[in-house]
Design a protein around this motif. Structure first.
Motif, PDB file in Angstrom:
ATOM      1  N   ASP A   1     -18.656 -79.244  78.480  1.00 44.09           N
ATOM      2  CA  ASP A   1     -18.177 -80.301  77.809  1.00 44.09           C
ATOM      3  C   ASP A   1     -16.605 -79.993  77.409  1.00 44.09           C
ATOM      4  O   ASP A   1     -16.161 -81.044  77.071  1.00 44.09           O
ATOM      5  CB  ASP A   1     -18.894 -80.784  76.717  1.00 44.09           C
ATOM      6  N   ILE A   2     -16.421 -78.763  77.372  1.00 41.62           N
ATOM      7  CA  ILE A   2     -15.142 -78.233  77.059  1.00 41.62           C
ATOM      8  C   ILE A   2     -13.899 -78.706  78.004  1.00 41.62           C
ATOM      9  O   ILE A   2     -14.267 -78.741  79.238  1.00 41.62           O
ATOM     10  CB  ILE A   2     -15.156 -76.889  76.687  1.00 41.62           C
ATOM     11  N   PRO A   3     -12.965 -79.272  77.647  1.00 38.06           N
ATOM     12  CA  PRO A   3     -11.554 -79.659  78.507  1.00 38.06           C
ATOM     13  C   PRO A   3     -11.456 -78.589  79.571  1.00 38.06           C
ATOM     14  O   PRO A   3     -11.385 -77.637  79.146  1.00 38.06           O
ATOM     15  CB  PRO A   3     -10.816 -80.359  77.513  1.00 38.06           C
ATOM     16  N   SER A   4     -10.953 -78.897  80.862  1.00 39.50           N
ATOM     17  CA  SER A   4     -10.569 -78.018  81.511  1.00 39.50           C
ATOM     18  C   SER A   4      -9.143 -77.347  81.121  1.00 39.50           C
ATOM     19  O   SER A   4      -8.940 -76.316  82.091  1.00 39.50           O
ATOM     20  CB  SER A   4     -10.541 -78.732  82.988  1.00 39.50           C
ATOM     21  N   THR A   5      -8.597 -77.951  80.101  1.00 40.99           N
ATOM     22  CA  THR A   5      -7.272 -77.588  79.867  1.00 40.99           C
ATOM     23  C   THR A   5      -7.340 -76.377  78.923  1.00 40.99           C
ATOM     24  O   THR A   5      -6.409 -75.654  78.407  1.00 40.99           O
ATOM     25  CB  THR A   5      -6.320 -78.544  79.303  1.00 40.99           C
ATOM     26  N   TRP A   6      -8.660 -76.247  78.442  1.00 36.67           N
ATOM     27  CA  TRP A   6      -8.916 -75.265  77.461  1.00 36.67           C
ATOM     28  C   TRP A   6      -8.794 -73.584  77.751  1.00 36.67           C
ATOM     29  O   TRP A   6      -9.227 -73.675  79.006  1.00 36.67           O
ATOM     30  CB  TRP A   6     -10.381 -75.481  76.776  1.00 36.67           C
ATOM     31  N   VAL A   7      -8.390 -73.041  77.100  1.00 37.89           N
ATOM     32  CA  VAL A   7      -8.083 -71.604  77.530  1.00 37.89           C
ATOM     33  C   VAL A   7      -8.713 -70.476  76.478  1.00 37.89           C
ATOM     34  O   VAL A   7      -8.922 -70.960  75.232  1.00 37.89           O
ATOM     35  CB  VAL A   7      -6.546 -71.276  77.519  1.00 37.89           C
ATOM     36  N   CYS A   8      -9.138 -69.173  76.905  1.00 39.72           N
ATOM     37  CA  CYS A   8      -9.747 -68.215  75.977  1.00 39.72           C
ATOM     38  C   CYS A   8      -8.704 -68.246  74.961  1.00 39.72           C
ATOM     39  O   CYS A   8      -7.690 -67.949  74.878  1.00 39.72           O
ATOM     40  CB  CYS A   8      -9.610 -67.028  76.774  1.00 39.72           C
ATOM     41  N   PRO A   9      -9.262 -68.417  73.583  1.00 40.59           N
ATOM     42  CA  PRO A   9      -8.674 -68.116  72.377  1.00 40.59           C
ATOM     43  C   PRO A   9      -7.970 -66.972  71.872  1.00 40.59           C
ATOM     44  O   PRO A   9      -7.336 -66.613  71.136  1.00 40.59           O
ATOM     45  CB  PRO A   9      -9.711 -68.695  71.287  1.00 40.59           C
ATOM     46  N   VAL A  10      -8.597 -65.918  72.723  1.00 40.11           N
ATOM     47  CA  VAL A  10      -8.033 -64.493  72.585  1.00 40.11           C
ATOM     48  C   VAL A  10      -7.061 -64.143  73.702  1.00 40.11           C
ATOM     49  O   VAL A  10      -5.867 -63.718  73.002  1.00 40.11           O
ATOM     50  CB  VAL A  10      -9.367 -63.584  72.570  1.00 40.11           C
ATOM     51  N   CYS A  11      -7.179 -64.302  74.983  1.00 39.41           N
ATOM     52  CA  CYS A  11      -6.386 -63.553  75.852  1.00 39.41           C
ATOM     53  C   CYS A  11      -5.634 -64.886  76.621  1.00 39.41           C
ATOM     54  O   CYS A  11      -4.508 -64.504  77.500  1.00 39.41           O
ATOM     55  CB  CYS A  11      -6.923 -62.616  76.812  1.00 39.41           C
ATOM     56  N   GLY A  12      -5.904 -66.007  76.454  1.00 41.95           N
ATOM     57  CA  GLY A  12      -5.345 -67.191  77.186  1.00 41.95           C
ATOM     58  C   GLY A  12      -5.503 -67.479  78.541  1.00 41.95           C
ATOM     59  O   GLY A  12      -4.874 -68.456  79.025  1.00 41.95           O
TER      60      GLY A  12
END
Length: 228
Positions: free
Chosen positions: A208-219
Motif C-alpha cells: 500500500d506504499i505509494p510507488s513514489t516512495w523510496v528507501c529512507p536510508v539509501c534512496g
C-alpha cells in the motif's frame, strides 16, 4: 565464538568531514572517542575504501559532528550509504566552514569538533586517525543518537564498510510479519513501524506504499525491495 557479543559495546553516530584543496566529503561513523585530555585529542576509524579516507590522508584535518536522535533516515542514508564520488553530499545540507577550512555539518548536530591529524594507525580495512582538537562547540541541547538507538528505534543497519559490520546482522529479524528488505543497503521496511519520516504511518502494508516512495536510508526506488 559468538561475534554478536560485539554488538553490546556502546557507540554513537557521527558525521566525519574532510577537505583538501576544496575537495570536500563527509561520511557517517560510529567509532569516535577521546584519547587524551592535554592536549585534547580524538580518534576516528575510517574505511580505506571511502573517499573521506583518501581526502583525510591528503588534507590532514577533519571535523566531527555529533548527531542527535532527531536525524532522519534520509540524512543518515545520504552520509552513510552514498558515495561522495558520485553524489554531492553537501547539496541541501546545512554546514559551515571551520577554522582549518574543513566543512562542519550542522544539520541534526548537537556538538562539533575540528581536529588536525597527529597520528595514523593502519588496522587492515581501516585507518585510525588521531587528531588534536583545535576547536569545539555545542550546537544544541538535543539527545545524542547512540548506535543502539539507530538499530532499535530507527531500524537502521551497518554498511559493509563500517568497523562494526557483522554478516549475521541482516538475519537478526524473524519474519513474523510481511517485511521487505532493501537490496542495496539492507534497510527493512516493517509494516508495524512504517516510515513516519516519509509520511508512511505504522500499520501500512508494503503493497500500500505509494510507488513514489523510496528507501529512507539509501534512496533507491520501491522496486529495489524484496521480501525479508
Amino acid at each position: 565464538m559468538n561475534n554478536l557479543a560485539l554488538t553490546k559495546i556502546n557507540y554513537g553516530l557521527y558525521v566525519i568531514a574532510a577537505n583538501h584543496n576544496g575537495r570536500l566529503n563527509a561520511q557517517i561513523a560510529n567509532t569516535v572517542f577521546q584519547v587524551t585530555s592535554e592536549p585534547a585529542q580524538l580518534a576516528i576509524s575510517v574505511n580505506k575504501q571511502n573517499l573521506t579516507h583518501e581526502i583525510l590522508l591528503e588534507g590532514g584535518v577533519f571535523s566531527v559532528s555529533v548527531i542527535s536522535t532527531e536525524a532522519t533516515m534520509e540524512f543518515i542514508g545520504k552520509f552513510g550509504f552514498k558515495s561522495g564520488r558520485n553524489s554531492d553530499k553537501f547539496k541541501e545540507t546545512g554546514f559551515k566552514t571551520g577554522h582549518k577550512g574543513v566543512p562542519i555539518v550542522t544539520d541534526y548536530a548537537l556538538a562539533a569538533f575540528e581536529a588536525e591529524v597527529t597520528a595514523k594507525l593502519d588496522v587492515g580495512t581501516h585507518t585510525i586517525f588521531v587528531g588534536r582538537i583545535v576547536n569545539c562547540e555545542i550546537l544544541s541541547d538535543a539527545e545524542p543518537m547512540t548506535y543502539d538507538y539507530y538499530h532499535r528505534v530507527k531500524k537502521g543497519f551497518s554498511p559493509k564498510t563500517a568497523p562494526t559490520f557483522i554478516k549475521q546482522e541482516t538475519k537478526r529479524e524473524e519474519k513474523t510479519m510481511k517485511k521487505y528488505r532493501c537490496t542495496v543497503c539492507g534497510y527493512i521496511y516493517d509494516p508495524q513501524v512504517g516510515d513516519p519520516d516519509s509520511g508512511i504511518k505504522p500499520g501500512t502494508a508494503f503493497e500500500d506504499i505509494p510507488s513514489t516512495w523510496v528507501c529512507p536510508v539509501c534512496g533507491v526506488e520501491k522496486s529495489s525491495f524484496e521480501p525479508a
